[in-house]
Design an enzyme around this catalytic site. Structure first.
Site, PDB file in Angstrom:
ATOM      1  N   ASP A 301       0.812  -1.228   0.000  1.00 43.59           N
ATOM      2  CA  ASP A 301       0.000   0.000   0.000  1.00 43.59           C
ATOM      3  C   ASP A 301       0.838   1.267   0.000  1.00 43.59           C
ATOM      4  O   ASP A 301       0.383   2.315  -0.426  1.00 43.59           O
ATOM      5  CB  ASP A 301      -0.926   0.023   1.210  1.00 43.59           C
ATOM      6  CG  ASP A 301      -2.081  -0.945   1.049  1.00 43.59           C
ATOM      7  OD1 ASP A 301      -2.799  -0.837   0.047  1.00 43.59           O
ATOM      8  OD2 ASP A 301      -2.254  -1.803   1.915  1.00 43.59           O
ATOM      9  N   ASN A 306       1.885   4.974  -3.176  1.00 44.24           N
ATOM     10  CA  ASN A 306       2.255   6.250  -2.556  1.00 44.24           C
ATOM     11  C   ASN A 306       1.231   6.658  -1.503  1.00 44.24           C
ATOM     12  O   ASN A 306       0.349   7.495  -1.732  1.00 44.24           O
ATOM     13  CB  ASN A 306       2.392   7.356  -3.611  1.00 44.24           C
ATOM     14  CG  ASN A 306       3.824   7.442  -4.131  1.00 44.24           C
ATOM     15  OD1 ASN A 306       4.745   6.842  -3.581  1.00 44.24           O
ATOM     16  ND2 ASN A 306       4.018   8.177  -5.204  1.00 44.24           N
ATOM     17  N   TYR A 385      -9.453  -0.122   2.906  1.00 43.50           N
ATOM     18  CA  TYR A 385      -8.987   0.043   4.288  1.00 43.50           C
ATOM     19  C   TYR A 385      -8.619   1.481   4.608  1.00 43.50           C
ATOM     20  O   TYR A 385      -8.198   2.227   3.727  1.00 43.50           O
ATOM     21  CB  TYR A 385      -7.732  -0.804   4.537  1.00 43.50           C
ATOM     22  CG  TYR A 385      -8.027  -2.181   5.072  1.00 43.50           C
ATOM     23  CD1 TYR A 385      -8.576  -2.352   6.341  1.00 43.50           C
ATOM     24  CD2 TYR A 385      -7.748  -3.318   4.332  1.00 43.50           C
ATOM     25  CE1 TYR A 385      -8.840  -3.613   6.848  1.00 43.50           C
ATOM     26  CE2 TYR A 385      -8.013  -4.588   4.830  1.00 43.50           C
ATOM     27  CZ  TYR A 385      -8.561  -4.729   6.082  1.00 43.50           C
ATOM     28  OH  TYR A 385      -8.825  -5.965   6.579  1.00 43.50           O
ATOM     29  N   TYR A 387      -5.920   3.367   7.230  1.00 48.84           N
ATOM     30  CA  TYR A 387      -4.840   3.217   8.195  1.00 48.84           C
ATOM     31  C   TYR A 387      -4.593   4.573   8.826  1.00 48.84           C
ATOM     32  O   TYR A 387      -4.316   5.548   8.119  1.00 48.84           O
ATOM     33  CB  TYR A 387      -3.549   2.746   7.522  1.00 48.84           C
ATOM     34  CG  TYR A 387      -3.682   1.383   6.873  1.00 48.84           C
ATOM     35  CD1 TYR A 387      -3.697   0.229   7.646  1.00 48.84           C
ATOM     36  CD2 TYR A 387      -3.802   1.264   5.487  1.00 48.84           C
ATOM     37  CE1 TYR A 387      -3.830  -1.016   7.062  1.00 48.84           C
ATOM     38  CE2 TYR A 387      -3.933   0.022   4.896  1.00 48.84           C
ATOM     39  CZ  TYR A 387      -3.943  -1.116   5.684  1.00 48.84           C
ATOM     40  OH  TYR A 387      -4.077  -2.344   5.103  1.00 48.84           O
TER      41      TYR A 387
END
Ligand code: ABN
Ligand code: CU
Length: 648
Positions: A301, A306, A385, A387
């Protein structure tokens, strides 16, 4: 409440480590356009501040402002690296990269992939065959193709998984179209091929989490306000921050997102360097399900997409609470236009319960001091997702790197009467989420009390001579070379690692140190012969240590997209260089082994993953004895004090 944003106007170019301003990005791009990148076919992967050498930074001899740029020429698919001297107005280095090297994706390539997939007759036919005619509801999720032994023939490819919504705001991840994958060729701007295998019924049950679907919010939670009537305790000058005894500079890059530079702790009136540069350097998310579509899911990821470019614009009251200082992230679109991610980085203080306490039971008195942490964070959305990455600095010199993984599972479909052992069924409609891992690697350029550092592995051992059978002791083992320092955590040995400076001694004449506590110390679960394991070798071990080299930045190599493996840490550490009393970089791999549970659906409650760095003889004693006693402030309206743990 005050909210501050360090914008370009307020920051200016005041320090050589400041990210490029929008004006500097535009200047770099126009110098490139007037030079070797004149053709209309060039696209800009990234244009960012080229960090001056550490020596120049140390000596205050930085004289020039430079940009590092990565470009791709869509005419022939070849990638280029450039260094642009912004003062001289010159491209000082222009390097064509080897054929086949694929730099990270640009944001508008995602949109392009989805748009062109929808126009391809083979894709439309495959969707129609599954009864899907409203293409507006179909979502193409452009994963990297990775590498599975085939020859990509220099093409820049994406592997689009397909999902469908039932309504425009319905969660598409509840409805995966299993066994339909579109390989999209960004070089030609066309669909290369589709992989259309056994039709599996599309799970119909919804996976929605919006208020309009889940109903009214609960009303029993009373307001919880964070107030700092006198404001925050940090001082921000440009990108430089001081808070309590800490000081550092905030950086941002398209590849890493938040970067901490020049992290120092003031002790006895001396600014002591701890870490010169720290950032998330790579990530990989390999899936363990051998089903044809799932087996090829392994996203890097950070290096493939990037992750800094995917930083959210953070919102007060939701993403961050309290007295907030924001910093913008400045990056580029594919045409080299500057792009500002407003409020990409958030900084604030949080109460952190107690830091130390002692109740003198003989006297009936207690001394308690509260801890607080400075939180510097950013949140990235990588398709399904989220993060959230947090650096926490504590008053006692501890440092935490914490990842909160949330967002939506990457889902799959099986026949409703089946249950794969490689995932968790999420409903009775065939929806499941495969087992997978999230592995992170943080790069820490240590500078503990100076440049020359060493690393010890500390295991707790039972001595052979143990007549009482009660003995155990911590044993230090110096890691002397890069190969010796490729290590795994070992819970049975209570293992940790210690970065020391042999030239700087503490009260008891031992080298000052910080220890790395290897929590969440997982490693890659896939067979080591697998392609993903070869490409993500950094994730096969928890610790790596290398002597500093400014070109050694990313543990899976500079360009993991479509890489065939072996780049980065495995390549550099083959040299088995000396790491004793050197300028060192410590790389720590940790993560989340995600055996999915029902509670992770339809949106995942955050999972906390991270590790601590703790002073270990860096100070001569607890450095936080001087914290204020807040007892009086907290008890203005009643007589109670913090003196006892017992109600009388
Ligand atoms: N989570 C993997 C991913 C990232 C970006 C785009 C598509 C998929
Ligand atoms: Cu997960």
């Amino acid at each position: 409440m005050t909210i501050n944003t360090a914008t370009e106007a307020s920051v200016g170019v005041s320090h050589p480590l400041d990210q490029l301003s929008r004006a500097e990005i535009s200047r770099a791009v126009s110098i490139l356009k007037d030079g070797p990148a004149g053709a209309e076919t060039f696209r800009y992967i990234s244009v960012e501040m080229r960090e001056p050498s550490k020596e120049d930074l140390r000596n205050g001899t930085v004289t020039e402002r430079e940009a590092d740029a990565v470009l791709i020429d869509r005419a022939d698919g070849r990638a280029y690296e450039a260094i642009v001297n912004l003062d001289a107005g010159l491209v000082t280095r222009w390097t064509q990269l080897a054929a086949g090297i694929q730099p990270p994706f640009m944001l508008d390539e995602f949109a392009e992939c989805e748009e062109n997939c929808k126009k391809d007759p083979r894709v439309v036919e495959a969707l129609n065959a599954r009864g899907l005619t409203d293409l507006d509801l179909v979502c193409f999720e452009p994963w990297s193709v990775g590498w599975f032994g085939e020859d990509a023939e220099g093409r820049r490819l994406m592997r689009a998984l397909v999902f469908v919504r039932q309504d425009p705001d319905d969660s598409p991840y509840a409805h995966p179209i299993e066994n339909l994958v579109v390989i999209y060729d960004l070089s030609s701007g066309t669909v290369a091929r589709i992989e259309d295998n056994e039709v599996i019924p599309i799970p119909a049950a919804s996976g929605n989490y919006l208020p309009k679907y889940v109903g009214p919010a609960r009303t029993d939670l009373k307001p919880l306000s964070i107030t700092q009537p006198e404001g925050a305790s940090f001082t921000v000058t440009g990108n430089h921050v001081t808070w309590a005894d800490w000081s550092f500079r905030v950086g941002f890059t398209p590849r890493e997102g938040l970067v901490l530079h020049q992290l120092r702790f003031r002790n006895k009136d001396t600014e002591r360097p701890v870490i010169n540069r720290a950032s998330l350097a790579e990530m990989v998310v390999p899936y363990g399900d051998p089903a044809p579509v799932q087996a090829k899911k392994n996203a890097f990821d950070s290096g493939e997409y990037n992750i800094g470019n995917m930083a959210n614009s953070l919102k007060l009251g939701c993403d961050c609470l309290g007295e907030i200082q924001y910093f913008d992230g400045i990056t580029t679109d594919s045409h080299g236009n500057p792009m500002t991610i407003k409020n990409a980085i958030c900084m604030h203080e949080e109460d952190d319960s107690i830091l130390w306490k002692h109740f003198d039971f003989r006297e009936g008195t207690a001394e308690v001091r509260r801890n607080r942490k400075l939180v510097i964070s950013f949140i990235a959305t990588v398709a399904n997702y989220e993060y959230a990455f947090y650096w926490h600095l504590f008053l006692d010199g501890s440092i935490e790197f914490l990842v909160k993984a949330t967002g939506i599972l990457s889902t799959a479909a099986q026949h409703p009467d089946q249950k794969t052992p490689y995932g968790q069924a999420l409903n009775n409609d065939g929806l499941y989420a495969p087992i997978h891992q999230h592995l992170f690697n943080v790069r820490m350029d240590f500078e503990l009390d100076g440049l020359r550092n060493s690393v010890y592995e500390v295991d707790t051992e039972i001595p052979e001579d143990n007549p009482t059978l009660t003995a155990f002791r911590a044993v230090d083992r110096l890691l002397e070379t890069e190969q010796q320092a490729i290590r795994k955590a070992d819970v049975a040995k209570h293992r940790f690692w210690k970065v020391v400076n042999h030239e700087s001694k503490n009260l008891v004449n031992e080298p000052v140190a910080y220890r790395l506590i290897p929590t969440n110390a997982i490693t890659l679960a896939a067979d080591e012969r697998s392609h993903v394991s070869q490409r993500a070798q950094f994730a096969r071990n928890n610790l790596w240590v290398t002597p500093y080299n400014r070109d050694e930045r990313f543990p899976a190599g500079e360009y993991p997209n479509q890489s065939t493996g072996g780049d980065g840490l495995p390549e550099w550490t083959k040299n088995d260089r000396n790491i004793v009393d050197e300028d060192l970089v410590v790389w720590y791999t940790f993560g989340m082994h995600h055996v999915v549970r029902l509670e992770d659906w339809p949106v995942m409650p955050r999972q906390n993953i991270g590790f601590m760095l703790e002073p270990h003889g860096f100070f001569d004693q607890n450095p936080a004895l001087n914290l204020p006693d807040l007892t009086q402030a907290a008890t203005t309206t009643n007589e109670s004090t913090c003196c006892s743990g017992h109600e009388q």
